[in-house]
Each structure stands twice: as C-alpha cells, then as structure tokens.
Scaffold this motif. Structure first.
Motif, PDB file in Angstrom:
ATOM      1  N   UNK A 123       0.828  -1.198   0.000  1.00 45.60           N
ATOM      2  CA  UNK A 123       0.000   0.000   0.000  1.00 45.60           C
ATOM      3  C   UNK A 123       0.864   1.250   0.000  1.00 45.60           C
ATOM      4  N   UNK A 124       0.390   2.205  -0.732  1.00 38.45           N
ATOM      5  CA  UNK A 124       1.023   3.518  -0.772  1.00 38.45           C
ATOM      6  C   UNK A 124      -0.063   4.513  -1.170  1.00 38.45           C
ATOM      7  N   UNK A 125       0.264   5.754  -1.083  1.00 35.76           N
ATOM      8  CA  UNK A 125      -0.690   6.793  -1.443  1.00 35.76           C
ATOM      9  C   UNK A 125      -1.093   6.612  -2.908  1.00 35.76           C
ATOM     10  N   UNK A 126      -2.392   6.694  -3.160  1.00 39.65           N
ATOM     11  CA  UNK A 126      -2.862   6.627  -4.539  1.00 39.65           C
ATOM     12  C   UNK A 126      -2.363   7.868  -5.276  1.00 39.65           C
ATOM     13  N   UNK A 127      -1.764   7.648  -6.405  1.00 41.89           N
ATOM     14  CA  UNK A 127      -1.318   8.796  -7.193  1.00 41.89           C
ATOM     15  C   UNK A 127      -2.267   8.977  -8.367  1.00 41.89           C
ATOM     16  N   UNK A 128      -2.591  10.214  -8.623  1.00 45.03           N
ATOM     17  CA  UNK A 128      -3.466  10.520  -9.746  1.00 45.03           C
ATOM     18  C   UNK A 128      -2.645  11.223 -10.815  1.00 45.03           C
ATOM     19  N   UNK A 129      -2.979  10.967 -12.052  1.00 45.02           N
ATOM     20  CA  UNK A 129      -2.238  11.604 -13.138  1.00 45.02           C
ATOM     21  C   UNK A 129      -2.341  13.127 -13.071  1.00 45.02           C
ATOM     22  N   UNK A 130      -1.314  13.795 -13.590  1.00 46.73           N
ATOM     23  CA  UNK A 130      -1.300  15.255 -13.574  1.00 46.73           C
ATOM     24  C   UNK A 130      -2.444  15.850 -14.384  1.00 46.73           C
ATOM     25  N   UNK A 131      -2.797  15.198 -15.451  1.00 51.19           N
ATOM     26  CA  UNK A 131      -3.856  15.712 -16.330  1.00 51.19           C
ATOM     27  C   UNK A 131      -5.222  15.126 -15.979  1.00 51.19           C
ATOM     28  N   UNK A 132      -5.510  15.047 -14.696  1.00 58.00           N
ATOM     29  CA  UNK A 132      -6.740  14.396 -14.221  1.00 58.00           C
ATOM     30  C   UNK A 132      -8.002  15.021 -14.811  1.00 58.00           C
ATOM     31  N   UNK A 133      -7.988  16.318 -15.042  1.00 59.98           N
ATOM     32  CA  UNK A 133      -9.178  16.984 -15.593  1.00 59.98           C
ATOM     33  C   UNK A 133      -9.466  16.556 -17.024  1.00 59.98           C
TER      34      UNK A 133
END
Length: 134
Positions: free
Chosen positions: A55-65
């Motif tokens: 487990x680790x922090x969920x990372x979201x892509x930079x271009x999430x929008x």
C-alpha cells in the motif's frame, strides 16, 4: 428464475435459523462474520502469503481533468498482488457465505426482500454507472 434462487435462499435461511432469532443476536453475528471475513483476508497475507499488500498513497495523473473515468479508474492501484490459493479461497468463500447468511437473516427479521435490495442496488449502479463513485 434468478429471483426464485434468492427467494429460496432467503426462505431456507429463515427456516434454518433457530438459536439466533433476536435482532441483537443477528446483528452481533453479522458483525462477527464481517470480522471473520477480514481475518481470512489477513491470514491469506500473513500466514499463507498467496496474496501480498503493498500500500502507498494513490497517485493521480497530472492531467486528471482531461481523463475519462475509465482511464482514471485504470490508473488507481488495488494495493494487492497475487491470487488466492485454493485453501484461502475455500476459507473466504465459507466466511463470505456465513456473512451472507446473517445478512439474509437480518433481512428476514426486518421483512426485507434480499432480491429486491439487490435489484435496487443494481439499478442504482447501472443508472449512475461510474459516477456512483463508491
């Protein structure tokens, strides 16, 4: 046909529940069965090792929008690696079955139809789709 399976299961649960007819008994047995499901998953990790958690922090892509929900969903991690072995699968199926038994017992006591609950949840998921965001 499928509603018959659910109705038959719900009726069988009602007929087989003899000792724990009190709402207090059913709620505590349901809670206990939930804990046993959790424990079986943990034992698959700590005793057997057939599955592993990283487990680790969920990372979201930079271009999430700019992403659609399918792409965003694919980028999220389950934190689990591996597959259940047959032994762990058997234990989890048994514990989930017990949990389903007590969930159904609670439905019976409160005069709720398990199939109707499933259909309502299914309709909600299908209506909202990925926007359900659970």
């Amino acid at each position: 046909m499928k509603d018959c399976i659910f109705d038959n299961f719900q009726n069988s649960v009602d007929e087989s529940l003899l000792r724990h007819r009190s709402i207090l008994d059913i709620i505590t047995k349901l809670q206990e069965s939930e804990a046993r499901v959790n424990r079986a998953v943990i034992k698959s990790i700590t005793n057997c090792g057939c599955i592993k958690v990283e487990a680790k922090k969920q990372s979201t892509p930079d271009n999430i929008d700019d992403l659609d929900l399918d792409t965003l969903s694919a980028s999220l991690d389950t934190h689990m690696q591996g597959n259940l072995c047959e032994s762990c699968r058997d234990v989890l199926e048994r514990e989930l079955g017990n949990n389903l038994f007590y969930t159904t017992s609670l439905c019976n006591l409160l005069d709720l139809n398990l199939y109707d609950i499933l259909l309502k949840e299914y309709d909600k998921i299908n209506t909202l789709g990925k926007y359900n965001m659970r």
